[in-house]
Design an enzyme around this catalytic site. Structure first.
Site, PDB file in Angstrom:
ATOM      1  NE  ARG A  58      76.872   8.136  89.978  1.00  0.00           N
ATOM      2  CZ  ARG A  58      77.968   8.107  89.933  1.00  0.00           C
ATOM      3  NH1 ARG A  58      78.853   7.129  90.016  1.00  0.00           N
ATOM      4  NH2 ARG A  58      78.580   9.448  90.099  1.00  0.00           N
ATOM      5  CD  GLU A  95      87.658  11.585  91.509  1.00  0.00           C
ATOM      6  OE1 GLU A  95      86.520  10.924  91.355  1.00  0.00           O
ATOM      7  OE2 GLU A  95      88.797  10.836  91.154  1.00  0.00           O
TER       8      GLU A  95
HETATM    9  O1  LIG Z   1      83.351  10.891  98.034  1.00  0.00           O
HETATM   10  P1  LIG Z   1      82.858  11.974  97.071  1.00  0.00           P
HETATM   11  O2  LIG Z   1      84.358  12.990  96.555  1.00  0.00           O
HETATM   12  O3  LIG Z   1      81.822  12.950  97.764  1.00  0.00           O
HETATM   13  O4  LIG Z   1      82.209  11.522  95.641  1.00  0.00           O
HETATM   14  C1  LIG Z   1      81.604  10.558  95.769  1.00  0.00           C
HETATM   15  C2  LIG Z   1      80.037  10.801  95.281  1.00  0.00           C
HETATM   16  O5  LIG Z   1      80.130  11.173  93.785  1.00  0.00           O
HETATM   17  C3  LIG Z   1      79.098  10.500  92.987  1.00  0.00           C
HETATM   18  O6  LIG Z   1      77.931  11.269  93.133  1.00  0.00           O
HETATM   19  P2  LIG Z   1      77.821  12.435  92.020  1.00  0.00           P
HETATM   20  O7  LIG Z   1      77.685  13.900  93.011  1.00  0.00           O
HETATM   21  O8  LIG Z   1      78.524  12.634  90.999  1.00  0.00           O
HETATM   22  O9  LIG Z   1      76.271  12.410  91.770  1.00  0.00           O
HETATM   23  P3  LIG Z   1      75.346  11.077  91.000  1.00  0.00           P
HETATM   24  O10 LIG Z   1      74.952  10.117  91.946  1.00  0.00           O
HETATM   25  O11 LIG Z   1      73.912  12.150  90.689  1.00  0.00           O
HETATM   26  O12 LIG Z   1      75.684  11.130  89.659  1.00  0.00           O
HETATM   27  C4  LIG Z   1      78.905   9.140  93.812  1.00  0.00           C
HETATM   28  O13 LIG Z   1      77.699   8.700  93.642  1.00  0.00           O
HETATM   29  C5  LIG Z   1      78.745   9.631  95.461  1.00  0.00           C
HETATM   30  O14 LIG Z   1      77.706  10.066  95.826  1.00  0.00           O
HETATM   31  N1  LIG Z   2      85.619   8.109  89.767  1.00  0.00           N
HETATM   32  C1  LIG Z   2      84.510   7.939  90.096  1.00  0.00           C
HETATM   33  N2  LIG Z   2      83.675   7.090  89.562  1.00  0.00           N
HETATM   34  C2  LIG Z   2      82.062   7.048  89.680  1.00  0.00           C
HETATM   35  N3  LIG Z   2      81.776   7.912  90.245  1.00  0.00           N
HETATM   36  C3  LIG Z   2      82.464   8.793  91.021  1.00  0.00           C
HETATM   37  N4  LIG Z   2      82.058   9.907  91.762  1.00  0.00           N
HETATM   38  C4  LIG Z   2      83.093  10.465  92.314  1.00  0.00           C
HETATM   39  N5  LIG Z   2      84.210  10.071  91.735  1.00  0.00           N
HETATM   40  C5  LIG Z   2      83.950   9.096  90.911  1.00  0.00           C
END
Ligand SMILES: O=P(O)(O)OC[C@H]1O[C@H](OP(=O)(O)OP(=O)(O)O)[C@H](O)[C@@H]1O
Ligand SMILES: Nc1ncnc2[nH]cnc12
Length: 170
Positions: A58, A95
């Site tokens: 994202r 998370e």
């Molecule tokens: O602050 P944090 O606890 O590190 O979490 C935030 C991250 O989690 C999500 O990515 P995710 O790894 O789920 O990947 P995606 O973007 O591929 O869905 C979001 O896009 C952030 O990059």
């Molecule tokens: N609560 C949340 N919603 C969307 N993206 C996330 N990445 C980590 N935590 C998330």
């Protein structure tokens, strides 16, 4: 326009207890998407960024749009096994779950000023790991921008040494 209204909250996704912030309605709305990038562009004034970095997946959406708006290049930070050249990598906690992030060794030149952009700040693990990868290559992290910040998870504490900004807070 209130950007928060464009975020759809879905409970218990991808697992029980997570309140998932879905950015797709905001992306679908041309005015909301443009406003998000315009605000990040404003934050970038005076930072003299040489490059924008975004973590997969994202983060790519907002980081590439901002790089275009600033007329600078974009560097992807990717999940393992996706980048074809020589990489450096680091493990981090999410998370929900654990992961590894990688960056091409030649993606950042020593002394370059770097802005990092992601959609969401939760624990801050993704962004701290990304910042550390950039610093291992000699880059200087001058700003870290998010669309959304989940303040309960205290990611801002994790990133306290950096210039952190977010557009929407929960
Ligand atoms: O602050 P944090 O606890 O590190 O979490 C935030 C991250 O989690 C999500 O990515 P995710 O790894 O789920 O990947 P995606 O973007 O591929 O869905 C979001 O896009 C952030 O990059
Ligand atoms: N609560 C949340 N919603 C969307 N993206 C996330 N990445 C980590 N935590 C998330």
């Amino acid at each position: 326009m209130n950007l928060k209204e464009k975020i759809r909250v879905i409970q218990d996704f991808p697992e029980k207890g997570i309140s998932f912030k879905d950015i797709t309605p905001l992306l679908q709305d041309k005015n909301a998407f443009k406003k998000s990038i315009d605000c990040m562009k404003k934050w970038s004034e005076n930072l003299q960024a040489d490059i924008v970095v975004g973590p997969e997946a994202r983060g790519f959406i907002f980081a590439t749009a901002l790089a275009y708006a600033l007329n600078v290049g974009f560097v992807p930070v990717r999940k393992p096994g996706k980048l074809p050249g020589q990489v450096i990598s680091a493990e981090y906690s999410l998370e929900y779950g654990k992961n590894i992030l990688e960056i091409h060794k030649d993606a950042i030149q020593p002394g370059q000023k770097v802005v990092i952009v992601d959609d969401l700040l939760a624990t801050g693990g993704t962004l701290l790991t990304t910042a550390r990868l950039i610093e291992r290559l000699g880059g200087q992290v001058v700003g870290i921008f998010f669309l959304i910040e989940l303040s309960e998870l205290k990611g801002r504490e994790t990133l306290k040494e950096y210039n952190v900004k977010s557009l929407i807070t929960y």
